[in-house]
Write a protein that holds these residues in place. Structure first.
Motif, PDB file in Angstrom:
ATOM      1  N   UNK A 111      11.560   1.660  -7.467  1.00  0.00           N
ATOM      2  CA  UNK A 111      11.773   3.185  -7.318  1.00  0.00           C
ATOM      3  C   UNK A 111      10.906   3.447  -6.206  1.00  0.00           C
ATOM      4  N   UNK A 112      11.523   4.377  -5.384  1.00  0.00           N
ATOM      5  CA  UNK A 112      10.910   4.723  -4.146  1.00  0.00           C
ATOM      6  C   UNK A 112       9.910   6.013  -4.389  1.00  0.00           C
ATOM      7  N   UNK A 113       8.776   5.948  -4.157  1.00  0.00           N
ATOM      8  CA  UNK A 113       7.846   7.021  -4.228  1.00  0.00           C
ATOM      9  C   UNK A 113       8.080   8.103  -3.660  1.00  0.00           C
ATOM     10  N   UNK A 114       7.841   9.268  -4.254  1.00  0.00           N
ATOM     11  CA  UNK A 114       8.274  10.614  -3.914  1.00  0.00           C
ATOM     12  C   UNK A 114       7.634  10.780  -2.091  1.00  0.00           C
TER      13      UNK A 114
ATOM     14  N   UNK B 299      12.984   4.893   5.112  1.00  0.00           N
ATOM     15  CA  UNK B 299      11.922   4.276   5.399  1.00  0.00           C
ATOM     16  C   UNK B 299      11.656   3.105   4.406  1.00  0.00           C
ATOM     17  N   UNK B 300      12.224   3.205   3.181  1.00  0.00           N
ATOM     18  CA  UNK B 300      12.287   2.332   2.376  1.00  0.00           C
ATOM     19  C   UNK B 300      13.041   0.759   2.772  1.00  0.00           C
ATOM     20  N   UNK B 301      14.293   1.112   3.315  1.00  0.00           N
ATOM     21  CA  UNK B 301      14.966   0.168   3.756  1.00  0.00           C
ATOM     22  C   UNK B 301      14.845  -0.314   5.084  1.00  0.00           C
ATOM     23  N   UNK B 302      13.783   0.682   5.936  1.00  0.00           N
ATOM     24  CA  UNK B 302      13.311   0.185   7.177  1.00  0.00           C
ATOM     25  C   UNK B 302      12.297  -1.118   6.901  1.00  0.00           C
ATOM     26  N   UNK B 303      11.589  -0.671   5.970  1.00  0.00           N
ATOM     27  CA  UNK B 303      10.265  -1.680   5.616  1.00  0.00           C
ATOM     28  C   UNK B 303      10.972  -2.812   5.006  1.00  0.00           C
ATOM     29  N   UNK B 304      12.133  -2.853   4.332  1.00  0.00           N
ATOM     30  CA  UNK B 304      12.709  -3.812   3.772  1.00  0.00           C
ATOM     31  C   UNK B 304      13.211  -4.863   4.808  1.00  0.00           C
TER      32      UNK B 304
ATOM     33  N   UNK C 295       0.901  -1.106  -0.076  1.00  0.00           N
ATOM     34  CA  UNK C 295       0.110   0.066   0.225  1.00  0.00           C
ATOM     35  C   UNK C 295       0.817   1.262   0.040  1.00  0.00           C
ATOM     36  N   UNK C 296       2.062   1.070   0.509  1.00  0.00           N
ATOM     37  CA  UNK C 296       3.091   2.438   0.449  1.00  0.00           C
ATOM     38  C   UNK C 296       4.069   2.528  -0.631  1.00  0.00           C
ATOM     39  N   UNK C 297       4.445   1.301  -1.092  1.00  0.00           N
ATOM     40  CA  UNK C 297       5.315   1.048  -2.001  1.00  0.00           C
ATOM     41  C   UNK C 297       5.364   0.517  -3.301  1.00  0.00           C
ATOM     42  N   UNK C 298       3.857  -0.039  -3.550  1.00  0.00           N
ATOM     43  CA  UNK C 298       3.551  -0.877  -4.777  1.00  0.00           C
ATOM     44  C   UNK C 298       4.429  -1.929  -4.876  1.00  0.00           C
ATOM     45  N   UNK C 299       4.784  -2.434  -5.726  1.00  0.00           N
ATOM     46  CA  UNK C 299       5.725  -3.655  -5.628  1.00  0.00           C
ATOM     47  C   UNK C 299       7.359  -3.407  -5.719  1.00  0.00           C
ATOM     48  N   UNK C 300       7.689  -2.445  -5.173  1.00  0.00           N
ATOM     49  CA  UNK C 300       8.956  -1.621  -4.903  1.00  0.00           C
ATOM     50  C   UNK C 300       9.991  -2.778  -4.327  1.00  0.00           C
TER      51      UNK C 300
END
Length: 409
Positions: free
Chosen positions: A173-176, A182-187, A32-37
Protein backbone atom coordinates in the motif's frame (compact mmCIF):
# COMPACT_ATOMS: atom_id res chain seq x y z
CA UNK A 1 37.12 -27.34 -4.18
CA UNK A 2 37.59 -25.98 -7.76
CA UNK A 3 33.81 -26.14 -8.21
CA UNK A 4 33.31 -24.08 -5.07
CA UNK A 5 35.72 -21.41 -6.25
CA UNK A 6 34.16 -21.62 -9.70
CA UNK A 7 31.08 -19.95 -8.24
CA UNK A 8 33.18 -16.93 -7.23
CA UNK A 9 32.39 -15.06 -10.44
CA UNK A 10 28.68 -15.33 -9.65
CA UNK A 11 29.24 -14.21 -6.06
CA UNK A 12 31.28 -11.21 -7.16
CA UNK A 13 28.69 -10.26 -9.77
CA UNK A 14 25.98 -10.45 -7.07
CA UNK A 15 27.92 -8.66 -4.32
CA UNK A 16 29.59 -6.10 -6.57
CA UNK A 17 26.91 -6.08 -9.23
CA UNK A 18 23.43 -6.83 -8.00
CA UNK A 19 24.31 -5.40 -4.59
CA UNK A 20 26.40 -2.40 -5.57
CA UNK A 21 26.06 1.16 -4.28
CA UNK A 22 22.87 1.53 -6.34
CA UNK A 23 21.15 -1.32 -4.59
CA UNK A 24 22.61 -0.41 -1.20
CA UNK A 25 21.16 3.08 -1.53
CA UNK A 26 17.87 2.31 -3.28
CA UNK A 27 16.95 -0.61 -1.01
CA UNK A 28 17.40 1.59 2.06
CA UNK A 29 15.65 4.57 0.42
CA UNK A 30 12.51 2.62 -0.49
CA UNK A 31 12.50 0.87 2.88
CA UNK A 32 12.66 4.18 4.74
CA UNK A 33 9.89 5.75 2.63
CA UNK A 34 7.56 2.88 1.72
CA UNK A 35 8.32 0.11 4.22
CA UNK A 36 8.23 -3.17 2.30
CA UNK A 37 5.59 -1.97 -0.16
CA UNK A 38 8.20 -2.16 -2.94
CA UNK A 39 9.73 -5.46 -1.84
CA UNK A 40 8.13 -7.20 -4.84
CA UNK A 41 10.45 -5.29 -7.20
CA UNK A 42 13.53 -7.10 -5.87
CA UNK A 43 12.48 -10.68 -6.81
CA UNK A 44 11.26 -9.32 -10.16
CA UNK A 45 14.73 -7.86 -10.68
CA UNK A 46 16.44 -11.06 -9.53
CA UNK A 47 14.59 -13.22 -12.06
CA UNK A 48 15.25 -10.64 -14.77
CA UNK A 49 19.00 -10.42 -14.18
CA UNK A 50 19.20 -14.22 -13.90
CA UNK A 51 17.65 -14.54 -17.36
CA UNK A 52 19.85 -11.78 -18.77
CA UNK A 53 23.12 -13.06 -17.29
CA UNK A 54 22.37 -16.69 -18.08
CA UNK A 55 21.85 -15.84 -21.76
CA UNK A 56 24.98 -13.67 -21.84
CA UNK A 57 27.14 -16.29 -20.15
CA UNK A 58 25.84 -18.99 -22.50
CA UNK A 59 26.50 -16.81 -25.57
CA UNK A 60 30.07 -16.17 -24.39
CA UNK A 61 30.74 -19.83 -23.53
CA UNK A 62 29.33 -21.23 -26.79
CA UNK A 63 30.59 -18.60 -29.23
CA UNK A 64 33.83 -17.77 -27.40
CA UNK A 65 33.10 -14.09 -27.98
CA UNK A 66 31.92 -11.28 -25.71
CA UNK A 67 28.83 -9.11 -25.87
CA UNK A 68 29.88 -6.13 -27.98
CA UNK A 69 31.86 -8.21 -30.45
CA UNK A 70 28.68 -10.05 -31.36
CA UNK A 71 26.36 -7.04 -31.14
CA UNK A 72 28.42 -5.16 -33.73
CA UNK A 73 28.58 -8.13 -36.07
CA UNK A 74 24.96 -9.23 -35.67
CA UNK A 75 23.18 -5.84 -35.62
CA UNK A 76 25.59 -3.66 -37.57
CA UNK A 77 27.88 -0.79 -36.56
CA UNK A 78 25.19 1.92 -36.36
CA UNK A 79 22.91 0.15 -33.90
CA UNK A 80 25.94 -1.14 -31.99
CA UNK A 81 27.37 2.41 -31.81
CA UNK A 82 24.09 3.71 -30.32
CA UNK A 83 24.16 0.88 -27.79
CA UNK A 84 27.82 1.58 -27.03
CA UNK A 85 27.25 5.31 -26.48
CA UNK A 86 24.38 4.81 -24.04
CA UNK A 87 26.08 1.91 -22.26
CA UNK A 88 29.42 3.68 -21.89
CA UNK A 89 27.80 6.85 -20.50
CA UNK A 90 25.72 4.94 -17.94
CA UNK A 91 28.68 2.74 -17.05
CA UNK A 92 30.74 5.89 -16.39
CA UNK A 93 27.98 7.31 -14.16
CA UNK A 94 27.78 4.05 -12.25
CA UNK A 95 31.56 3.80 -11.86
CA UNK A 96 31.62 7.36 -10.50
CA UNK A 97 28.96 6.42 -7.95
CA UNK A 98 30.88 3.27 -6.94
CA UNK A 99 34.15 5.14 -6.35
CA UNK A 100 32.15 7.67 -4.33
CA UNK A 101 30.59 4.78 -2.41
CA UNK A 102 34.03 3.45 -1.48
CA UNK A 103 34.99 6.93 -0.24
CA UNK A 104 31.77 7.20 1.79
CA UNK A 105 32.38 3.78 3.35
CA UNK A 106 35.88 4.78 4.47
CA UNK A 107 34.46 8.04 5.76
CA UNK A 108 32.11 6.03 7.99
CA UNK A 109 35.04 3.99 9.27
CA UNK A 110 37.40 6.88 9.98
CA UNK A 111 35.41 10.13 10.21
CA UNK A 112 37.82 11.55 7.60
CA UNK A 113 35.96 13.49 4.89
CA UNK A 114 35.14 11.67 1.67
CA UNK A 115 37.16 14.13 -0.45
CA UNK A 116 40.35 12.73 1.09
CA UNK A 117 39.32 9.18 0.24
CA UNK A 118 38.27 9.77 -3.39
CA UNK A 119 41.81 9.79 -4.87
CA UNK A 120 42.84 6.84 -2.70
CA UNK A 121 39.76 4.86 -3.76
CA UNK A 122 40.38 5.66 -7.44
CA UNK A 123 44.06 4.73 -7.14
CA UNK A 124 43.16 1.48 -5.37
CA UNK A 125 40.76 0.50 -8.15
CA UNK A 126 43.37 1.21 -10.83
CA UNK A 127 46.10 -0.64 -8.90
CA UNK A 128 44.01 -3.79 -8.49
CA UNK A 129 43.01 -3.78 -12.14
CA UNK A 130 46.61 -3.19 -13.19
CA UNK A 131 48.36 -5.71 -10.93
CA UNK A 132 45.97 -8.26 -9.42
CA UNK A 133 44.92 -11.43 -11.22
CA UNK A 134 41.28 -11.77 -12.20
CA UNK A 135 40.74 -14.88 -10.05
CA UNK A 136 42.23 -13.27 -6.92
CA UNK A 137 40.23 -10.09 -7.50
CA UNK A 138 36.92 -11.94 -7.74
CA UNK A 139 37.57 -14.32 -4.82
CA UNK A 140 38.77 -11.72 -2.29
CA UNK A 141 36.18 -9.07 -3.11
CA UNK A 142 33.31 -11.54 -3.31
CA UNK A 143 34.10 -13.28 -0.03
CA UNK A 144 34.60 -10.02 1.90
CA UNK A 145 31.30 -8.81 0.48
CA UNK A 146 29.60 -11.68 2.30
CA UNK A 147 30.02 -9.60 5.47
CA UNK A 148 26.81 -7.90 4.31
CA UNK A 149 25.01 -10.93 5.74
CA UNK A 150 25.08 -8.82 8.90
CA UNK A 151 21.93 -7.12 7.51
CA UNK A 152 20.15 -10.50 7.52
CA UNK A 153 21.25 -11.07 11.11
CA UNK A 154 20.12 -7.54 12.00
CA UNK A 155 16.59 -8.17 10.75
CA UNK A 156 16.30 -11.18 13.07
CA UNK A 157 17.99 -9.42 16.00
CA UNK A 158 15.54 -6.49 15.81
CA UNK A 159 12.67 -8.89 16.65
CA UNK A 160 10.22 -7.30 14.21
CA UNK A 161 6.53 -7.99 13.89
CA UNK A 162 6.88 -10.65 11.19
CA UNK A 163 3.20 -10.66 10.29
CA UNK A 164 3.30 -6.88 9.77
CA UNK A 165 6.34 -7.17 7.51
CA UNK A 166 4.68 -9.96 5.53
CA UNK A 167 1.53 -7.86 5.15
CA UNK A 168 3.53 -4.91 3.83
CA UNK A 169 5.27 -7.13 1.27
CA UNK A 170 2.29 -9.24 0.17
CA UNK A 171 -0.33 -6.47 0.17
CA UNK A 172 1.65 -3.33 -0.72
CA UNK A 173 0.00 0.00 0.00
CA UNK A 174 1.25 3.48 -0.83
CA UNK A 175 1.77 5.53 2.37
CA UNK A 176 -0.36 8.65 2.75
CA UNK A 177 2.78 10.80 2.62
CA UNK A 178 3.73 9.50 -0.84
CA UNK A 179 2.08 9.72 -4.26
CA UNK A 180 1.40 6.96 -6.78
CA UNK A 181 3.77 8.58 -9.29
CA UNK A 182 6.59 8.61 -6.74
CA UNK A 183 5.85 4.99 -5.87
CA UNK A 184 6.25 3.89 -9.50
CA UNK A 185 9.30 6.08 -10.04
CA UNK A 186 10.98 4.42 -7.06
CA UNK A 187 9.92 1.01 -8.38
CA UNK A 188 11.69 1.75 -11.68
CA UNK A 189 14.76 3.03 -9.82
CA UNK A 190 14.95 -0.12 -7.71
CA UNK A 191 14.42 -2.25 -10.81
CA UNK A 192 17.20 -0.35 -12.61
CA UNK A 193 19.57 -0.98 -9.72
CA UNK A 194 18.80 -4.71 -9.99
CA UNK A 195 19.44 -5.06 -13.74
CA UNK A 196 22.33 -2.72 -14.48
CA UNK A 197 23.79 -3.33 -17.97
CA UNK A 198 27.38 -3.35 -16.73
CA UNK A 199 26.66 -6.51 -14.73
CA UNK A 200 26.15 -8.41 -17.98
CA UNK A 201 29.15 -6.82 -19.73
CA UNK A 202 31.34 -7.91 -16.83
CA UNK A 203 29.77 -11.36 -16.56
CA UNK A 204 30.09 -12.25 -20.25
CA UNK A 205 33.58 -10.76 -20.54
CA UNK A 206 34.56 -12.56 -17.33
CA UNK A 207 33.51 -15.81 -18.97
CA UNK A 208 35.99 -15.09 -21.75
CA UNK A 209 38.63 -14.13 -19.17
CA UNK A 210 38.14 -17.53 -17.52
CA UNK A 211 38.02 -19.28 -20.92
CA UNK A 212 34.63 -20.87 -20.52
CA UNK A 213 33.49 -23.41 -23.11
CA UNK A 214 30.27 -25.39 -23.56
CA UNK A 215 31.57 -27.69 -20.82
CA UNK A 216 31.24 -24.75 -18.42
CA UNK A 217 27.53 -24.09 -19.06
CA UNK A 218 26.69 -25.88 -15.82
CA UNK A 219 29.09 -23.57 -13.95
CA UNK A 220 27.43 -20.59 -15.63
CA UNK A 221 23.97 -21.67 -14.48
CA UNK A 222 25.30 -22.34 -10.97
CA UNK A 223 26.90 -18.89 -10.83
CA UNK A 224 23.61 -17.27 -11.80
CA UNK A 225 21.44 -19.35 -9.48
CA UNK A 226 23.73 -18.80 -6.46
CA UNK A 227 25.01 -15.28 -6.99
CA UNK A 228 22.00 -13.18 -7.92
CA UNK A 229 19.46 -14.70 -5.51
CA UNK A 230 22.05 -14.15 -2.76
CA UNK A 231 22.24 -10.50 -3.77
CA UNK A 232 18.44 -10.34 -3.73
CA UNK A 233 18.24 -11.72 -0.19
CA UNK A 234 20.76 -9.16 1.03
CA UNK A 235 18.90 -6.38 -0.77
CA UNK A 236 15.61 -7.41 0.84
CA UNK A 237 17.33 -7.47 4.23
CA UNK A 238 18.60 -3.91 3.79
CA UNK A 239 15.10 -2.75 2.83
CA UNK A 240 13.63 -4.62 5.81
CA UNK A 241 16.13 -3.02 8.22
CA UNK A 242 15.11 0.42 6.97
CA UNK A 243 11.43 -0.49 7.15
CA UNK A 244 11.75 -1.68 10.76
CA UNK A 245 13.86 1.17 12.17
CA UNK A 246 13.77 4.21 9.86
CA UNK A 247 10.28 4.18 8.37
CA UNK A 248 8.35 4.38 11.68
CA UNK A 249 10.58 7.31 12.72
CA UNK A 250 10.11 9.02 9.33
CA UNK A 251 13.86 9.09 8.74
CA UNK A 252 14.46 9.18 4.98
CA UNK A 253 17.80 7.85 3.73
CA UNK A 254 19.83 10.61 2.10
CA UNK A 255 23.32 9.36 2.99
CA UNK A 256 25.02 5.96 2.89
CA UNK A 257 25.80 6.22 6.60
CA UNK A 258 22.07 6.01 7.39
CA UNK A 259 22.00 2.48 5.94
CA UNK A 260 23.88 1.14 8.94
CA UNK A 261 21.76 2.79 11.66
CA UNK A 262 19.64 -0.38 12.16
CA UNK A 263 22.82 -2.48 12.27
CA UNK A 264 24.31 -0.31 15.04
CA UNK A 265 21.03 -0.43 16.95
CA UNK A 266 20.91 -4.22 16.83
CA UNK A 267 24.56 -5.22 17.12
CA UNK A 268 26.67 -2.26 18.17
CA UNK A 269 30.22 -1.57 17.02
CA UNK A 270 31.06 -5.17 16.06
CA UNK A 271 28.09 -5.41 13.72
CA UNK A 272 28.96 -1.97 12.33
CA UNK A 273 32.48 -3.19 11.55
CA UNK A 274 31.08 -6.12 9.57
CA UNK A 275 28.69 -3.81 7.71
CA UNK A 276 31.46 -1.37 6.77
CA UNK A 277 33.72 -4.18 5.52
CA UNK A 278 30.82 -5.51 3.44
CA UNK A 279 29.97 -2.08 2.02
CA UNK A 280 33.61 -1.40 1.13
CA UNK A 281 33.86 -4.79 -0.58
CA UNK A 282 30.55 -4.31 -2.43
CA UNK A 283 31.32 -0.82 -3.69
CA UNK A 284 34.97 -1.59 -4.43
CA UNK A 285 33.99 -4.78 -6.26
CA UNK A 286 31.44 -2.85 -8.31
CA UNK A 287 34.03 -0.13 -9.04
CA UNK A 288 36.32 -2.87 -10.39
CA UNK A 289 33.49 -4.28 -12.51
CA UNK A 290 32.44 -0.96 -13.97
CA UNK A 291 36.04 0.08 -14.67
CA UNK A 292 36.70 -3.20 -16.44
CA UNK A 293 33.39 -2.91 -18.29
CA UNK A 294 34.45 0.49 -19.66
CA UNK A 295 37.48 -1.12 -21.24
CA UNK A 296 35.61 -4.26 -22.26
CA UNK A 297 32.80 -2.65 -24.24
CA UNK A 298 34.94 -0.07 -26.07
CA UNK A 299 37.71 -2.55 -26.92
CA UNK A 300 35.22 -5.18 -28.07
CA UNK A 301 33.37 -2.68 -30.27
CA UNK A 302 36.57 -1.32 -31.86
CA UNK A 303 38.27 -4.69 -32.19
CA UNK A 304 41.13 -3.91 -29.83
CA UNK A 305 43.08 -6.50 -27.88
CA UNK A 306 41.56 -6.72 -24.39
CA UNK A 307 41.52 -8.78 -21.22
CA UNK A 308 43.16 -8.97 -17.82
CA UNK A 309 44.62 -12.32 -18.82
CA UNK A 310 46.90 -10.30 -21.15
CA UNK A 311 49.79 -8.18 -19.94
CA UNK A 312 49.02 -4.42 -19.89
CA UNK A 313 51.60 -3.87 -22.63
CA UNK A 314 49.72 -6.34 -24.84
CA UNK A 315 46.38 -4.56 -24.33
CA UNK A 316 47.53 -0.98 -23.81
CA UNK A 317 44.46 0.77 -25.23
CA UNK A 318 42.16 -1.40 -23.10
CA UNK A 319 44.02 -0.33 -19.95
CA UNK A 320 44.24 3.33 -21.00
CA UNK A 321 40.45 3.48 -21.41
CA UNK A 322 40.00 2.13 -17.88
CA UNK A 323 42.56 4.56 -16.44
CA UNK A 324 40.95 7.56 -18.15
CA UNK A 325 37.50 6.42 -17.01
CA UNK A 326 38.67 6.18 -13.39
CA UNK A 327 40.28 9.63 -13.58
CA UNK A 328 37.08 11.08 -15.07
CA UNK A 329 34.93 9.54 -12.33
CA UNK A 330 37.22 10.90 -9.60
CA UNK A 331 37.23 14.34 -11.25
CA UNK A 332 33.43 14.44 -11.27
CA UNK A 333 33.37 13.57 -7.57
CA UNK A 334 35.85 16.37 -6.84
CA UNK A 335 33.23 18.88 -8.00
CA UNK A 336 31.49 18.13 -4.71
CA UNK A 337 28.55 16.22 -6.19
CA UNK A 338 26.94 13.83 -3.71
CA UNK A 339 27.71 10.19 -4.70
CA UNK A 340 24.22 9.22 -3.49
CA UNK A 341 22.68 11.68 -5.97
CA UNK A 342 24.83 10.26 -8.78
CA UNK A 343 23.67 6.80 -7.74
CA UNK A 344 19.99 7.70 -7.83
CA UNK A 345 20.28 9.09 -11.35
CA UNK A 346 22.50 6.26 -12.61
CA UNK A 347 19.97 3.55 -11.70
CA UNK A 348 17.17 5.40 -13.51
CA UNK A 349 19.27 5.84 -16.65
CA UNK A 350 20.20 2.16 -16.41
CA UNK A 351 16.51 1.31 -16.65
CA UNK A 352 16.10 3.72 -19.59
CA UNK A 353 18.96 2.19 -21.61
CA UNK A 354 18.33 -1.43 -20.66
CA UNK A 355 16.39 -2.39 -23.85
CA UNK A 356 19.43 -1.43 -25.97
CA UNK A 357 21.45 -4.16 -24.26
CA UNK A 358 18.79 -6.74 -23.42
CA UNK A 359 17.23 -7.06 -26.89
CA UNK A 360 20.51 -7.76 -28.77
CA UNK A 361 21.44 -10.50 -26.30
CA UNK A 362 17.97 -12.04 -26.67
CA UNK A 363 18.33 -12.01 -30.47
CA UNK A 364 21.79 -13.59 -30.43
CA UNK A 365 20.77 -16.20 -27.86
CA UNK A 366 18.17 -17.42 -30.40
CA UNK A 367 20.50 -17.37 -33.42
CA UNK A 368 21.68 -20.89 -34.42
CA UNK A 369 24.52 -19.35 -36.43
CA UNK A 370 26.17 -18.33 -33.15
CA UNK A 371 24.61 -20.77 -30.70
CA UNK A 372 24.22 -24.02 -32.62
CA UNK A 373 21.99 -26.31 -30.56
CA UNK A 374 22.38 -24.10 -27.44
CA UNK A 375 19.73 -21.53 -28.39
CA UNK A 376 17.08 -20.49 -25.86
CA UNK A 377 14.45 -23.05 -24.96
CA UNK A 378 10.72 -22.35 -25.01
CA UNK A 379 10.46 -21.55 -21.30
CA UNK A 380 13.45 -19.20 -21.41
CA UNK A 381 12.06 -17.43 -24.45
CA UNK A 382 8.64 -17.09 -22.87
CA UNK A 383 10.07 -15.54 -19.70
CA UNK A 384 12.51 -13.41 -21.68
CA UNK A 385 9.68 -12.03 -23.80
CA UNK A 386 7.69 -11.12 -20.70
CA UNK A 387 10.71 -9.33 -19.29
CA UNK A 388 11.28 -7.52 -22.56
CA UNK A 389 7.81 -6.00 -22.19
CA UNK A 390 8.56 -5.07 -18.55
CA UNK A 391 11.89 -3.51 -19.51
CA UNK A 392 10.36 -1.51 -22.35
CA UNK A 393 7.57 -0.25 -20.09
CA UNK A 394 10.06 0.80 -17.41
CA UNK A 395 12.27 2.49 -20.00
CA UNK A 396 9.41 4.49 -21.52
CA UNK A 397 7.93 5.53 -18.16
CA UNK A 398 11.20 6.52 -16.45
CA UNK A 399 11.74 10.02 -17.88
CA UNK A 400 8.10 11.20 -17.59
CA UNK A 401 7.98 9.99 -13.98
CA UNK A 402 11.34 11.64 -13.27
CA UNK A 403 9.96 14.97 -14.49
CA UNK A 404 6.62 14.68 -12.70
CA UNK A 405 8.13 13.63 -9.37
CA UNK A 406 11.25 15.81 -9.47
CA UNK A 407 13.39 12.66 -9.48
CA UNK A 408 11.41 11.17 -6.61
CA UNK A 409 11.75 14.11 -4.24
Amino acid sequence: MPKIFGVALGILTAIGGFLDVGDLVMSAVVGSRFGLALAWVIPVGVVGICLFAQMSGRVAAVSGRATFEIIRERLGPRIAAADLSASFFINLMTMTAEIGGVALAFQMATDVGRMWWIPLAAFGVWLVIWRVKFSIMENVTGLLGLCLIVFVVTVVALHPNWSDLARQAVRPAIPDSESATTYWYMAISLFGSSIAPYEVFFYSSGAIEEQWTQADLGKSRLNVMVGFPLGGILSLSIAACAAIVLWPSQIQVTALSQNVMPVVLAGGKLALAFAIVGIVAATFGAALETSLSAGYILAQFLGWTWGKFRRPAQAARFHIVMLLSIITGAAVLFTGVNPVTVTEYSVVFSAIALPLTYLPILIVANDPEYMGDQTNGRVTNMLSSVYLVVILAASLAAIPLMIVTGAGR
